[in-house]
Design a protein around this motif. Structure first.
Motif: not given
Lengths: 643, 643
Positions: B405-407, B520-522, B621-622
């Motif tokens: 997601a990253g920080p 958020k997509a991840a 898709n997200a």
């Protein structure tokens, strides 16, 4: 008068002589360089020859044991010709080494057939692990444990430093590795992984893969032996003075030094001094054998309790004060990294168990080495170091004590004393007529000083040949330039400056003599008190075993003459060299030996001499040559009375 | 038109109003400062009041849960008066905290009654030892072991550093001591002596004697909790950004950094960076609680596998490369001295077990904390950190994955991001008419930046109130000074320089938005793929548990609006704060919890997303607000379509 043909070997020269001719005269007439350092008194044994065949008569065989006689030896200066004879004149060196009264320190041999698979706690376990895949993606540690389990090794403990290298070692070796596993230890039964090596390193090896070190930390001398764990042989050894000597000569002064400074600074200094000595010796051995520190995966350490405390950085203060209690008699195994030893950081370091405040692992290891735990004979075992530690007993019981001898017998605390290395005078004979000495020097080089065995010989010769009285006073009125008054008072010149490698006279001073007298008196007093404590006479001792790092050879006859050892038949004595380091080596190589040394420690009763008034009396009585009561030393009495 | 008397509490003022009057208008007329940050749209919930009695009609209760409604809550902006009524106006703060949609991270409470004698592995054993005498002169260690044995404690292992202090500690305490013993550990069953304290210290104690620390090493945030081992309570906690951030924001860049330099220099740097952070936090906690490092005798550490490898100094290189295999999933216990932790040097340091390359002990500990191992309900548990780690399952089965997601949700990698500490904007409402934001700031001070929960709220509000389109693009044509083009492109001004503590505008830039969108997509893609992998729809999830250190509160409604969380009934969600550190604390306090976490780790199946093509599709898709397929988010669709 009948004549006889005496043929000398190996020259094959024949001399024709009359009946009754002295063999030493025959040799001189034949031009055989027969050294008679004692002046032909039959004391030094240097003119020993072997009677191959023929008829001779031995007038005296003072220096010869039953074994020597059985082998045909005779002293040329004490033997007369009575018929034709063939006489073998051995090389001088051979004589010196062969005479059993010299009782060489036996080389290290295991008392059992070494099988590393069962005797050794360090095992090399070759493993061919499957490479990880997406479907077999367990972590490296789990993969290794799985591989070990498949060959019957229980889950191993993996120290952090080993874990750190694990991932890259497995990959670099392409999962073909050998695990070095410590399968067990005194009280630690989880196997422990010491490291991984590529399997290729095993097949390519030129010499043994793994080594151990046996370390004896003496108050004066530190000895290290390097041992091949694959074949169970001692491959090299080195000794050096303990770096702590600068902070005091005996254990008491070391304990005081360790207590100096703030926040344990004195203790830490003592620890780093002895570590410095040990690591110097280790590095010397590793360099000489072309090994890396990581090749040494196991260490066994022995020493007196004070030395072990200082090595571990544990304060020895309580050892010195009543009721004389060490912090620990049997330290638990630690790692080389914790100990600070410059070997494999994860190598287990076992300090063998000690018994009491002044009887340590050097003695329990020594007792193991000499086999005290399995002998029926009443045996007295002494380790002559800076302390003389004595054990009396047999397989049934063991009682021990320690007496403070000081470092004189290790060549320290004596003006021209030195360790038993190249250049050390290790044997001395004095011609009673000329007062001139003959020396045997280690390495056959110009002498540099005198080691322990040389000091014993010198003291004995000075006394027996009359340069010194029974109180240890040198006789300045002999008219010999050898006996003179020097800067430190009366002294005997053992070697002139022109003969020495230092360019200075080598002397034995009155102060040196006093140190030696106190040392030998303390040890003899120890024998006396220990025997008394169990209601025995010293004569009852069937075997008298002597250990110590003060020289490779000790002349037992001369040790009796000065009263260091009791006047028992020579056959009962055996000099065994550094028994402490030998015991440590045994414990390093054998699981059962390690169990035995713990058993020895638990069965040994410790007699605290400072709690016993009789010791001081016995010490005072022993401050003469050989003893106040000459009746205790009949063979010496005979000798000085010309008997 | 009928009039009704509306009495407001606690002021007791009464307003007479017509049927159908909006309650928010009644409040305003009565001079009650009713904040309507969302512009009276019923979204923000800040105008919630409690209907004590009387007749009202709720037109919408978007922000209220069934529990809120049962408790009588109503949104003033969505409620009309239909009869006499008594209305309680809670203090603003109380509203915010009480609404269950805010779902406060529950305080730490043990799920069992703590009994240190049985739950704890650290025991304090008081011992009154007899002083040594000449007749009872066993060594100190033997005396201590004898005393321990007398109270049923098996022979303890004594680490060297403990041995070094033993002799003086026993004597200074006059043999009246208490032994601190670690009775057992994961796979190490020999009790271990951590140290001795004088018995007087126990009787004089003001607070607990012994403490432990639970440490969660996040890629971005490190959290430490200080725990009283006597009463089993968490007494303090502290968090800080991981010092490794300077060497990369995600685990991949950390792994690369660790591989740099010669001889493991990069690895050692990464280790010392994270140790520096942990030790700073420890020192802060100890200082605040007036404790010494030696008082902390136990540590449990969790983190993702890369963080644990770096903490231990073990190279994480293999985690990054197929087949993604860590060197170790479950490290064996080590000591604080080995780990480099600034607590009692002999404190045991347990790194809890992980599962796979990217699912570590933070997740197994989190699963323990949320009770995954004992629930019958199909539960989805996500720990939102720099990686989003997700577990789906129940007491029967558990499947897990991790997505990068990253920080951003930890406030890092965002221009004005910060951790959830004093001065952080943690909640945002935007008035859809004016585009003006209302902020809730931790500590009620001038804002300094935006923490994770604030970023989620901000993104959601910008989208819902129309400053941003579904692609995450800010609308520059709104005519509001809040939406502008800054140095980094389009941005929304959250607070003007005059309002902030830094004297600079606090903004959210397009770059920040993109980071948040990817994060958020991840995570949502992770949910999707994990559910698919076991053939389930996300709707089937009965409980949805959210852990993470990105703020003390998370607005679940808004997390759904941006598509971070799936559109499920709010009742199914629960925000639990830092579950990793809670699980670590449980393992610290309970023997059975430690067994359970190992059981969780062994039962958890790990799904490697990089080995799965479906993840990238789901991620793409997200990358919309809330998702490409609006059908997946019916409640959000209703909201933006004004439904």
């Amino acid at each position: 008068m009948t004549t006889h043909a005496v043929t000398l070997q190996p020259s094959n020269a024949t001399q024709v002589v009359h009946t009754g001719a002295l063999l030493s005269d025959v040799l001189r007439a034949a031009g055989v360089d027969g050294a008679l350092p004692c002046g032909g008194q039959g004391r030094c044994g240097r003119c020993a020859v072997r009677v191959e065949s023929g008829s001779v008569r031995r007038r005296s065989a003072l220096r010869l044991s039953a074994e020597d006689l059985a082998a045909g030896y005779a002293l040329a200066c004490q033997t007369v010709v009575e018929g034709d004879a063939v006489i073998v004149v051995p090389k001088q060196e051979t004589v010196e080494r062969q005479l059993t009264t010299d009782r060489a320190a036996s080389a290290f041999t295991l008392p059992f057939a070494y099988n590393p698979a069962t005797d050794q706690t360090i095992q090399v376990v070759p493993l061919t692990l499957p490479q990880p895949t997406l479907t077999d993606s367990i972590d490296d540690v789990a993969r290794l444990q799985r591989g070990l389990a498949a060959v019957g090794v229980a889950p191993v403990k993996i120290p952090l430093s080993v874990l750190r290298a694990l991932g890259s070692q497995l990959r670099e070796a392409e999962w073909q590795v050998a695990a070095i596993v410590e399968t067990d230890n005194w009280n630690h039964h989880t196997p422990r992984l010491l490291g991984l090596i590529p399997q290729s390193a095993i097949s390519n090896q030129q010499s043994a893969l793994l080594y151990g070190v046996a370390i004896d930390i003496g108050t004066t001398t530190v000895s290290v032996r390097l041992i091949d764990l694959e074949h169970g042989v001692m491959i090299d050894g080195a000794s050096e003075y303990n770096g702590q000597i600068a902070r005091g000569e005996d254990v008491i002064s070391r304990i005081i030094s360790a207590g100096r400074g703030e926040n344990g600074a004195g203790l830490e200094e003592m620890r780093s001094l002895v570590l410095g000595t040990i690591n110097t010796l280790l590095s010397r051995l590793l360099q000489r054998q072309h090994l890396k520190a990581e090749d040494v995966v196991k260490a066994v350490v022995v020493g007196n309790p004070t030395m072990i405390h200082l090595f571990l950085g544990v304060t020895p203060a309580s050892i010195r004060l009543a009721p004389f209690v060490p912090v620990v008699n049997h330290p638990q195994p630690i790692t080389a990294a914790e100990a600070g030893l410059a070997i494999h950081p994860q190598a287990g370091v076992d300090c063998l168990p000690g018994v009491g405040a002044y009887v340590g692992a050097d003695i329990t290891a020594g007792a193991l080495a000499v086999g005290l735990q399995s002998t029926d004979a009443l045996t007295l075992f002494i380790d002559v170091g800076t302390n003389g530690e004595i054990v009396l007993g047999n397989r049934e019981w063991l009682v021990s004590c320690a007496c403070s001898a000081g470092p004189a017998f290790e060549g320290a605390g004596v003006v021209d004393g030195m360790r038993a290395t190249r250049g050390a005078i290790e044997e001395v004979w004095i011609n009673s007529a000329t007062h001139e000495p003959t020396l045997r020097v280690i390495g056959d080089v110009a002498p540099r000083g005198i080691c322990g065995s040389g000091l014993i010989a010198l003291l004995a010769e000075l006394f027996i040949t009359g340069e010194m009285d029974r109180g240890g006073n040198l006789k300045l009125d002999l008219g010999s330039p050898r006996v003179r008054v020097g800067a430190h008072g009366p002294e005997y010149v053992v070697a002139w400056a022109s003969e020495t490698s230092t360019g200075r006279d080598i002397v034995l001073t009155k102060v040196d003599v006093d140190n030696l007298m106190r040392a030998k008196a303390a040890i003899y007093a120890g024998f006396t008190v220990l025997a008394q404590s169990v209601g025995l006479e010293l004569e009852a001792v069937e075997r008298f075993l002597i250990g110590g790092s003060f020289g490779q050879y000790i002349n037992i006859e001369k040790a009796v003459q000065i009263g260091l050892l009791p006047d028992l038949p020579w056959e009962r004595f055996e000099f065994l060299g550094n028994t402490a380091v030998k015991g440590a080596a045994l414990a390093l190589l054998s699981r059962s030996a390690r169990t035995e040394v713990a058993d020895i420690a638990s069965r040994m009763t410790y007699l605290e001499l400072s709690a016993d008034n009789t010791f001081y009396d016995a010490f005072t009585n022993a401050l003469f040559l050989p003893h106040t009561d000459l009746g205790c030393f009949p063979s010496v009495a005979r000798l000085i009375n010309g008997g």
